[in-house]
Write an enzyme that holds these catalytic residues in place. Structure first.
Site, PDB file in Angstrom:
ATOM      1  N   THR A   1      27.457  15.341  -4.873  1.00 27.20           N
ATOM      2  CA  THR A   1      27.372  14.250  -3.615  1.00 27.20           C
ATOM      3  C   THR A   1      25.988  13.341  -3.903  1.00 27.20           C
ATOM      4  OG1 THR A   1      26.419  16.117  -2.544  1.00 27.20           O
ATOM      5  CG2 THR A   1      28.297  15.376  -1.763  1.00 27.20           C
TER       6      THR A   1
ATOM      7  N   ASP B   1      26.281  30.229  -7.033  1.00 28.34           N
ATOM      8  CA  ASP B   1      26.616  28.517  -7.211  1.00 28.34           C
ATOM      9  C   ASP B   1      25.739  28.281  -8.374  1.00 28.34           C
ATOM     10  OD1 ASP B   1      26.931  25.884  -6.808  1.00 28.34           O
ATOM     11  OD2 ASP B   1      25.664  26.084  -5.086  1.00 28.34           O
TER      12      ASP B   1
ATOM     13  N   LYS C   1      25.748  32.694  -0.053  1.00 24.94           N
ATOM     14  CA  LYS C   1      25.625  31.762  -1.381  1.00 24.94           C
ATOM     15  C   LYS C   1      24.228  31.951  -2.088  1.00 24.94           C
ATOM     16  CE  LYS C   1      25.383  26.991  -1.689  1.00 24.94           C
ATOM     17  NZ  LYS C   1      24.508  26.464  -2.997  1.00 24.94           N
TER      18      LYS C   1
ATOM     19  N   THR D   1      31.057  28.999 -24.831  1.00 24.56           N
ATOM     20  CA  THR D   1      29.588  29.412 -24.050  1.00 24.56           C
ATOM     21  C   THR D   1      29.932  29.891 -22.618  1.00 24.56           C
ATOM     22  OG1 THR D   1      28.467  28.468 -25.736  1.00 24.56           O
ATOM     23  CG2 THR D   1      27.256  28.702 -23.529  1.00 24.56           C
TER      24      THR D   1
ATOM     25  N   ASP E   1      19.253  29.385   0.269  1.00 28.77           N
ATOM     26  CA  ASP E   1      18.201  28.835  -0.601  1.00 28.77           C
ATOM     27  C   ASP E   1      16.858  29.142  -0.343  1.00 28.77           C
ATOM     28  OD1 ASP E   1      20.390  27.286  -1.592  1.00 28.77           O
ATOM     29  OD2 ASP E   1      20.516  25.869   0.082  1.00 28.77           O
TER      30      ASP E   1
ATOM     31  N   LYS F   1      27.155  26.486 -11.182  1.00 25.79           N
ATOM     32  CA  LYS F   1      27.771  25.236 -11.780  1.00 25.79           C
ATOM     33  C   LYS F   1      27.677  25.124 -13.256  1.00 25.79           C
ATOM     34  CE  LYS F   1      26.592  22.480  -7.661  1.00 25.79           C
ATOM     35  NZ  LYS F   1      25.411  23.252  -6.772  1.00 25.79           N
ATOM     36  N   LEU F   2      28.343  26.206 -13.988  1.00 24.16           N
ATOM     37  CA  LEU F   2      28.135  26.176 -15.260  1.00 24.16           C
ATOM     38  C   LEU F   2      29.128  24.890 -16.287  1.00 24.16           C
ATOM     39  CD1 LEU F   2      27.785  29.169 -14.616  1.00 24.16           C
ATOM     40  CD2 LEU F   2      29.057  29.789 -16.684  1.00 24.16           C
ATOM     41  N   HIS F   3      28.399  24.411 -17.194  1.00 26.45           N
ATOM     42  CA  HIS F   3      28.763  23.170 -17.890  1.00 26.45           C
ATOM     43  C   HIS F   3      28.207  23.492 -19.422  1.00 26.45           C
ATOM     44  CE1 HIS F   3      29.261  18.828 -17.855  1.00 26.45           C
ATOM     45  NE2 HIS F   3      29.888  19.013 -18.667  1.00 26.45           N
ATOM     46  N   ASP F   4      29.314  23.612 -20.296  1.00 25.90           N
ATOM     47  CA  ASP F   4      28.803  23.697 -21.275  1.00 25.90           C
ATOM     48  C   ASP F   4      30.114  23.899 -22.510  1.00 25.90           C
ATOM     49  OD1 ASP F   4      27.405  24.295 -24.057  1.00 25.90           O
ATOM     50  OD2 ASP F   4      25.885  25.477 -22.876  1.00 25.90           O
TER      51      ASP F   4
ATOM     52  N   ARG G   1      20.705  25.275   6.097  1.00 26.37           N
ATOM     53  CA  ARG G   1      19.583  24.820   7.045  1.00 26.37           C
ATOM     54  C   ARG G   1      19.717  25.141   8.560  1.00 26.37           C
ATOM     55  NH1 ARG G   1      17.734  19.798   3.622  1.00 26.37           N
ATOM     56  NH2 ARG G   1      19.924  20.159   3.249  1.00 26.37           N
TER      57      ARG G   1
HETATM   58  O1  C5P Z   1      21.193  23.255   4.158  1.00 28.68           O
HETATM   59  P1  C5P Z   1      22.431  22.479   3.907  1.00 28.68           P
HETATM   60  O2  C5P Z   1      23.465  22.964   4.876  1.00 28.68           O
HETATM   61  O3  C5P Z   1      22.360  21.190   3.685  1.00 28.68           O
HETATM   62  O4  C5P Z   1      22.829  23.359   2.612  1.00 28.68           O
HETATM   63  C1  C5P Z   1      24.032  23.002   1.998  1.00 28.68           C
HETATM   64  C2  C5P Z   1      24.108  23.753   0.685  1.00 28.68           C
HETATM   65  O5  C5P Z   1      25.258  23.430   0.006  1.00 28.68           O
HETATM   66  C3  C5P Z   1      22.994  23.573  -0.144  1.00 28.68           C
HETATM   67  O6  C5P Z   1      22.894  24.980  -1.137  1.00 28.68           O
HETATM   68  C4  C5P Z   1      23.377  22.508  -1.371  1.00 28.68           C
HETATM   69  O7  C5P Z   1      22.864  22.659  -2.587  1.00 28.68           O
HETATM   70  C5  C5P Z   1      24.958  22.929  -1.461  1.00 28.68           C
HETATM   71  N1  C5P Z   1      25.784  21.658  -1.673  1.00 28.68           N
HETATM   72  C6  C5P Z   1      25.732  20.677  -0.965  1.00 28.68           C
HETATM   73  N2  C5P Z   1      26.635  19.445  -1.325  1.00 28.68           N
HETATM   74  C7  C5P Z   1      27.375  19.654  -2.613  1.00 28.68           C
HETATM   75  C8  C5P Z   1      27.216  20.719  -3.243  1.00 28.68           C
HETATM   76  C9  C5P Z   1      26.625  21.804  -2.831  1.00 28.68           C
HETATM   77  O8  C5P Z   1      25.189  20.341   0.056  1.00 28.68           O
HETATM   78  N3  C5P Z   1      28.396  18.670  -3.012  1.00 28.68           N
END
Ligand code: C5P
Length: 234
Positions: free
Chosen positions: A118, A59, A32, A68, A10, A61-64, A210
Site C-alpha cells: 500500500t 507475515d 499476526k 530459496t 506489532d 513476505k518472502l521474495h527470492d 493499533r
Molecule cells: O495498526 P494497524 O491496524 O494499521 O496495523 C495493520 C497491520 O497490517 C500492520 O501490521 C501492517 O504492517 C499490516 N499491513 C497493512 N497494509 C498492508 C499490508 C500489511 O497495514 N498493505
C-alpha cells in the site's frame, strides 16, 4: 468459510507481546507476527504463542528465487503456522515453489500473496518500477497470478475485496488491513474501513493492529471487532 479477526502484534519484544496477550484469557485470538517481532525474537516466539493456543499468521513476505523460497517455507511449515505470505512480484514459479515448501511437512497452511504494497503509489510504479498499468489492474493481475500458482488468497484493502473475488472466485481469500472504528484516528493508513463495512464488502479476514493494541481496553476492542465483523459475539 472461515472468517476471523486477526490482531497484528506489532511489538518489539516477546515481553511486550505477552503483556498484551495475557488478558485474553477466555478466547484465543488469531494473531499476526510480523518481521519486527520475528527478527527480534526468532522462531521461539511463534512456538510460544502457538503453545498458548493462538492461530498464527506469520507475515514475513518472502521474495527470492524459487528454490530459496521453497526451502524457507519448509522451515515455516515446521513451525506449524496457520497462514503465511510471499510477494506476488516474485512471479508464479516462486509462489508455487513457496506453496510446495509450505506443504512439504504434510500440512496445508493458507499461503497468501502481497500484491502491491500500500506504500507503493502509481507514481512509484511508473517512475521507479517502470510498470505503466493502473494500480488496480496490477493488483488484480497479481491476484490472478497468485491463484494460478495455487495460493489461497491475497492481502488487499477491503475496498478491493469484491473485485478480487470477482476475478479469482469467492473461495479466494481476501485478508484486509486498514481497519478503523468509526471516528477514530487513521494513523498512517490512508484508505480505511470499519469492521462492519469490511464484512459488507466481503473481506474474509480483517487484520487489526493499533485499534486493538493501543486501546484502553484491548480485550473489549477485540470483542467489538469480532461482533462488528462476524456479526456475532465470541
Ligand atoms: O495498526 P494497524 O491496524 O494499521 O496495523 C495493520 C497491520 O497490517 C500492520 O501490521 C501492517 O504492517 C499490516 N499491513 C497493512 N497494509 C498492508 C499490508 C500489511 O497495514 N498493505
Amino acid at each position: 468459510m472461515s472468517k476471523d479477526v486477526i490482531i497484528a502484534c506489532d511489538f518489539p519484544s516477546a515481553e511486550e507481546t505477552f503483556r498484551f496477550l495475557d488478558p485474553f484469557t477466555g478466547q484465543k485470538p488469531f494473531v499476526k507476527i510480523g518481521m519486527e517481532l520475528f527478527y527480534a525474537e526468532g522462531p521461539s516466539i511463534v512456538r510460544e504463542i502457538k503453545k498458548r493456543g493462538h492461530k498464527i499468521f506469520l507475515d514475513l513476505k518472502l521474495h527470492d528465487i524459487p528454490n530459496t523460497v521453497k526451502r524457507a517455507m519448509a522451515c515455516l511449515a515446521d513451525l506449524q503456522v496457520d497462514m503465511t505470505n510471499v510477494h506476488a512480484a516474485g512471479g508464479i514459479k516462486m509462489m508455487a515453489a513457496g506453496k510446495e515448501g509450505l506443504e512439504s511437512r504434510g500440512g496445508s497452511p493458507l499461503l497468501i500473496a502481497v500484491t502491491q504494497l500500500t506504500s507503493t503509489s502509481q507514481e512509484t510504479m511508473e517512475k521507479e518500477l517502470l510498470i505503466d498499468h493502473p494500480l488496480p489492474e496490477v493488483v488484480t493481475q497479481y491476484a490472478k497470478n497468485a491463484k494460478a500458482a495455487g495460493l489461497g488468497g491475497v492481502v488487499c484493502s477491503p475496498l478491493e475485496a469484491g473485485k478480487i473475488h470477482r476475478a479469482c472466485g469467492r473461495d479466494f481469500m481476501t485478508i484486509t488491513p486498514g481497519i478503523r472504528f468509526e471516528n477514530s484516528a487513521a494513523d498512517d493508513q490512508t484508505r480505511i474501513t470499519t469492521p462492519a463495512k469490511a464484512r459488507i464488502l466481503g473481506s474474509d479476514y480483517i487484520v487489526v493492529g493499533r485499534p486493538i493494541t493501543q486501546a484502553d481496553n484491548p480485550v473489549e476492542a477485540y470483542q467489538r471487532c469480532v461482533r462488528d465483523f462476524l456479526g456475532t459475539a465470541r
